[in-house]
Design a protein around this motif. Structure first.
Motif, PDB file in Angstrom:
ATOM      1  N   PHE A 166       7.160  -1.558 -14.012  1.00  0.00           N
ATOM      2  CA  PHE A 166       7.718  -2.082 -12.773  1.00  0.00           C
ATOM      3  C   PHE A 166       6.865  -3.512 -12.540  1.00  0.00           C
ATOM      4  CE2 PHE A 166       8.535  -1.646  -8.055  1.00  0.00           C
ATOM      5  CZ  PHE A 166       9.390  -2.714  -8.156  1.00  0.00           C
ATOM      6  N   GLN A 167       7.232  -4.756 -12.521  1.00  0.00           N
ATOM      7  CA  GLN A 167       6.609  -6.077 -12.546  1.00  0.00           C
ATOM      8  C   GLN A 167       6.137  -6.149 -11.155  1.00  0.00           C
ATOM      9  OE1 GLN A 167       5.377  -7.715 -15.350  1.00  0.00           O
ATOM     10  NE2 GLN A 167       6.105  -5.884 -16.552  1.00  0.00           N
ATOM     11  N   ASP A 168       6.717  -5.805 -10.333  1.00  0.00           N
ATOM     12  CA  ASP A 168       6.537  -5.961  -8.774  1.00  0.00           C
ATOM     13  C   ASP A 168       5.546  -5.075  -8.364  1.00  0.00           C
ATOM     14  OD1 ASP A 168       8.064  -8.507  -8.640  1.00  0.00           O
ATOM     15  OD2 ASP A 168       9.814  -7.520  -8.361  1.00  0.00           O
ATOM     16  N   ALA A 169       5.127  -3.930  -8.934  1.00  0.00           N
ATOM     17  CA  ALA A 169       4.173  -2.973  -8.471  1.00  0.00           C
ATOM     18  C   ALA A 169       2.939  -3.707  -8.330  1.00  0.00           C
ATOM     19  CB  ALA A 169       4.253  -1.755  -9.448  1.00  0.00           C
ATOM     20  N   VAL A 170       2.281  -3.572  -7.060  1.00  0.00           N
ATOM     21  CA  VAL A 170       0.859  -3.980  -6.881  1.00  0.00           C
ATOM     22  C   VAL A 170       0.074  -2.699  -6.833  1.00  0.00           C
ATOM     23  CG1 VAL A 170      -0.768  -5.071  -5.355  1.00  0.00           C
ATOM     24  CG2 VAL A 170       1.679  -6.124  -5.832  1.00  0.00           C
ATOM     25  N   PHE A 171       0.276  -1.842  -5.843  1.00  0.00           N
ATOM     26  CA  PHE A 171      -0.391  -0.702  -5.664  1.00  0.00           C
ATOM     27  C   PHE A 171       0.414   0.691  -6.345  1.00  0.00           C
ATOM     28  CE2 PHE A 171      -1.827  -3.397  -2.450  1.00  0.00           C
ATOM     29  CZ  PHE A 171      -3.139  -3.633  -2.301  1.00  0.00           C
ATOM     30  N   THR A 217       0.108 -11.305  -1.386  1.00  0.00           N
ATOM     31  CA  THR A 217       1.576 -11.192  -1.252  1.00  0.00           C
ATOM     32  C   THR A 217       1.853 -10.343  -0.280  1.00  0.00           C
ATOM     33  OG1 THR A 217       1.573  -9.735  -2.990  1.00  0.00           O
ATOM     34  CG2 THR A 217       2.022 -11.962  -3.669  1.00  0.00           C
ATOM     35  N   LYS A 218       3.011 -10.087   0.270  1.00  0.00           N
ATOM     36  CA  LYS A 218       3.468  -9.010   1.031  1.00  0.00           C
ATOM     37  C   LYS A 218       3.919  -7.974   0.226  1.00  0.00           C
ATOM     38  CE  LYS A 218       6.433 -11.532   3.560  1.00  0.00           C
ATOM     39  NZ  LYS A 218       7.492 -12.058   4.313  1.00  0.00           N
ATOM     40  N   VAL A 219       3.777  -6.690   0.501  1.00  0.00           N
ATOM     41  CA  VAL A 219       4.051  -5.384  -0.262  1.00  0.00           C
ATOM     42  C   VAL A 219       4.810  -4.422   0.390  1.00  0.00           C
ATOM     43  CG1 VAL A 219       1.845  -5.827  -1.963  1.00  0.00           C
ATOM     44  CG2 VAL A 219       1.872  -4.438   0.045  1.00  0.00           C
ATOM     45  N   ASP A 235       9.717  -9.856  -0.041  1.00  0.00           N
ATOM     46  CA  ASP A 235       9.952 -11.104   0.673  1.00  0.00           C
ATOM     47  C   ASP A 235      10.268 -10.561   2.081  1.00  0.00           C
ATOM     48  OD1 ASP A 235       9.311 -12.988  -1.003  1.00  0.00           O
ATOM     49  OD2 ASP A 235      11.440 -13.013  -1.693  1.00  0.00           O
ATOM     50  N   GLU A 236      10.414  -9.336   2.487  1.00  0.00           N
ATOM     51  CA  GLU A 236      10.689  -8.870   3.783  1.00  0.00           C
ATOM     52  C   GLU A 236       9.508  -9.058   4.881  1.00  0.00           C
ATOM     53  OE1 GLU A 236      11.888  -4.659   3.398  1.00  0.00           O
ATOM     54  OE2 GLU A 236      12.742  -5.110   1.586  1.00  0.00           O
ATOM     55  N   TRP A 244       0.586  -6.728   4.292  1.00  0.00           N
ATOM     56  CA  TRP A 244       0.098  -7.944   3.513  1.00  0.00           C
ATOM     57  C   TRP A 244      -0.894  -7.177   2.575  1.00  0.00           C
ATOM     58  CZ3 TRP A 244       1.461 -12.691   2.745  1.00  0.00           C
ATOM     59  CH2 TRP A 244       2.102 -13.453   3.899  1.00  0.00           C
ATOM     60  N   ARG A 245      -0.877  -7.703   1.492  1.00  0.00           N
ATOM     61  CA  ARG A 245      -1.929  -7.023   0.221  1.00  0.00           C
ATOM     62  C   ARG A 245      -3.318  -6.956   0.638  1.00  0.00           C
ATOM     63  NH1 ARG A 245      -2.519  -8.414  -6.164  1.00  0.00           N
ATOM     64  NH2 ARG A 245      -4.513  -7.639  -6.425  1.00  0.00           N
ATOM     65  N   ASN A 246      -3.917  -7.933   1.461  1.00  0.00           N
ATOM     66  CA  ASN A 246      -5.369  -7.848   1.980  1.00  0.00           C
ATOM     67  C   ASN A 246      -5.395  -6.550   2.959  1.00  0.00           C
ATOM     68  OD1 ASN A 246      -6.756  -9.575   0.634  1.00  0.00           O
ATOM     69  ND2 ASN A 246      -6.138 -11.401   2.293  1.00  0.00           N
ATOM     70  N   PHE A 247      -4.259  -6.387   3.683  1.00  0.00           N
ATOM     71  CA  PHE A 247      -4.459  -5.154   4.816  1.00  0.00           C
ATOM     72  C   PHE A 247      -4.181  -4.102   4.038  1.00  0.00           C
ATOM     73  CE2 PHE A 247      -2.512  -2.087   7.337  1.00  0.00           C
ATOM     74  CZ  PHE A 247      -3.150  -2.457   8.683  1.00  0.00           C
ATOM     75  N   GLU A 248      -3.514  -4.081   3.051  1.00  0.00           N
ATOM     76  CA  GLU A 248      -3.274  -2.330   2.363  1.00  0.00           C
ATOM     77  C   GLU A 248      -4.762  -2.323   1.503  1.00  0.00           C
ATOM     78  OE1 GLU A 248      -2.095   1.181   1.239  1.00  0.00           O
ATOM     79  OE2 GLU A 248      -1.257  -0.186   2.750  1.00  0.00           O
ATOM     80  N   ALA A 249      -5.241  -3.246   1.193  1.00  0.00           N
ATOM     81  CA  ALA A 249      -6.471  -2.922   0.448  1.00  0.00           C
ATOM     82  C   ALA A 249      -7.769  -3.078   1.132  1.00  0.00           C
ATOM     83  CB  ALA A 249      -6.745  -4.225  -0.762  1.00  0.00           C
ATOM     84  N   GLY A 250      -7.578  -2.981   2.572  1.00  0.00           N
ATOM     85  CA  GLY A 250      -8.737  -3.194   3.599  1.00  0.00           C
ATOM     86  C   GLY A 250      -9.175  -2.247   4.077  1.00  0.00           C
ATOM     87  N   TYR A 251      -8.880  -0.921   3.780  1.00  0.00           N
ATOM     88  CA  TYR A 251      -8.992   0.484   4.746  1.00  0.00           C
ATOM     89  C   TYR A 251     -10.690   0.568   4.745  1.00  0.00           C
ATOM     90  CZ  TYR A 251      -4.269   1.532   4.460  1.00  0.00           C
ATOM     91  OH  TYR A 251      -2.818   1.633   4.413  1.00  0.00           O
TER      92      TYR A 251
END
Length: 454
Positions: free
Chosen positions: A209-214, A184-186, A236-237, A288-295
């Motif tokens: 907060f149900q929409d919290a991913v990180f 998802t987008k975050v 969805d932004e 994107w979630r993969n970007f934010e998790a890809g450092y």
């Protein structure tokens, strides 16, 4: 197989270990054959990002798993992937991203291997989750006698919960079947506050907060009285970052400069808190979630580790004891003038049953990133304040993390990990010759063998 005088070290450069030989298997059969063809000690390594000798033991045959890096099976409809243990999380991200999927649980940095991450039962910044064991469906393990076994939470569960988080002492993880998540987008939501306000903020704005991913909260050194809460929530932004994945392999000169400046220049920590971070957090960010998790961990790598090096420690504190631990931690770090870059706080749900569980209840992980000198007296000084921090964590019902320098006493180890004796008993059964070992097992397990034989 390489032979002669071979050194296995980790990213800190503080823990050189002379091994007998290095084997680089590519298949499960290669691992089993390497074990059967020798009768001496064995050690296992992946990316070598552990920081206390957890990948090697003197005179051992070292299994370097990084060439076991293939995807074995992929079921996108079920959000499941099966991989060899030497594959890195960033390789999985590149494989699943075109299918709109992401890794469910991993570390913040994507360079680590799956086998290493499972061996230390890693975690990341994920909300509503916790240790990586929560995303593992099944593992394939080669035992000390060369036999191969499968284990899951429902089949061969004793082995499953011993090997995950077992630091390579019970068996060699060669394959893993993992749950995936939607990519998802975050959107980043950040707020600076006093440390005294944080626990109320967390309970009101983050915990449910149900929409919290990180989520993480950065405590600012050297006083640790201010904290910046950072949450990435589903949105969805439109993304503000055009790339879906981080590429890795860069030199990161700006990142490295700031790490150096914060730790080495006058008022470096003040500038980070009051000038650099306000600027960095001023702009809206949607990834994107993969970007934010890809450092890439390379962004933290200094130009040299000859005289100084950067090291991690981690302490696990019950959520309700946050306010009790922070001032004690701050006092210890200030008294010893620890050159801390950051203390990042993450959240984890209770561990489902691993024998070396670091989260026995709802837990905050305090990730301390600091700079130390490499000379012996500096290492000894670190060991003193580390043991004080471990005592402070244990007093509030917490624990400390084992992939780092093994400064803890045996008494502290068993106080923090009360089921370690169960793991030791299983190891004596499955590895009676004490073949699978590393510095961690050499320090805390080997001395118990004399007691078991008397």
């Amino acid at each position: 197989m390489q032979q002669n005088t071979l050194i296995v070290n980790d990213v800190t450069g503080l823990n050189p270990v002379a091994v007998w030989a290095i084997s680089k298997p590519k298949t499960v059969a290669d691992v089993a054959d390497a074990i059967r063809r020798t009768d001496g000690p064995l050690s296992v390594g992946g990316g070598h990002f552990s920081m206390g000798g957890q990948t090697a033991s003197p005179g051992s045959l070292h299994l370097d798993m990084r060439e076991m890096n293939q995807v074995i099976a992929f079921f996108p409809q079920d959000k499941v992937i099966r991989v060899q243990a030497g594959i890195r999380w960033c390789d999985i991200q590149r494989f699943v991203d075109p299918h709109g999927l992401a890794v469910k649980i991993m570390q913040t940095y994507a360079n680590f291997t799956v086998g290493g991450a499972l061996s230390v039962n890693c975690h990341g910044r994920y909300m509503g989750l916790g240790a990586v064991v929560m995303s593992v469906r099944e593992i394939r393990v080669v035992l000390a006698d060369g036999s191969v076994q499968d284990a899951s939470p429902s089949v061969n569960a004793e082995l499953f919960y011993a090997v995950i988080g077992g630091y390579g002492g019970v068996g060699v993880i060669v394959e893993a079947e993992l749950d995936l998540a939607d990519n998802t987008k975050v959107k980043r939501l950040a707020r600076k506050m006093s440390a005294a306000e944080y626990i109320s903020h967390f309970k009101a704005k983050v915990r449910h907060f149900q929409d919290a991913v990180f989520h993480n909260a950065d405590l600012y050194p050297p006083h640790y009285r201010k904290v910046r809460s950072v949450t990435w929530s589903r949105t969805d932004e439109a993304t503000t970052e055009p790339r879906r994945l981080q590429q890795g392999g860069e030199t990161y000169p700006v990142n490295r400069y700031f790490v150096w400046a914060v730790t080495e220049t006058p008022f470096g920590k003040w500038r980070r808190e009051y000038l650099i971070d306000p600027l960095l957090y001023f702009f809206r960010k949607v990834h994107w979630r993969n970007f934010e998790a890809g450092y890439d961990v390379a962004e933290l790598e200094p130009a040299s580790r000859k005289y100084t090096t950067y090291v991690l420690q981690e302490y696990f504190i019950p959520v309700e004891r946050f306010d009790d631990f922070v001032p004690v931690m701050a006092e210890i770090l200030q008294r010893y003038r620890v050159n801390a870059l950051n203390v990042s706080v993450r959240h984890a749900r209770p561990d489902p049953g691993t024998l070396l569980a670091w989260a026995r209840g709802e837990t905050f992980a305090f990730v301390l990133y600091y700079k130390q000198r490499t000379r012996d007296n500096a290492i000894n000084r670190v060991s003193v304040w580390t043991r004080e921090l471990i005592d402070a964590a244990i007093r509030v019902g917490g624990s400390y993390y084992l992939p780092y320098q093994p400064h803890a006493t045996a008494e502290q180890f068993h106080a923090a990990y009360p089921r370690a004796k169960e793991l030791f008993a299983l190891k004596r059964k499955l590895d009676p010759q004490f073949r699978l070992r590393n510095v961690l097992w050499d320090k805390y397990y080997a001395p118990t063998l004399n007691d078991a034989n008397t």
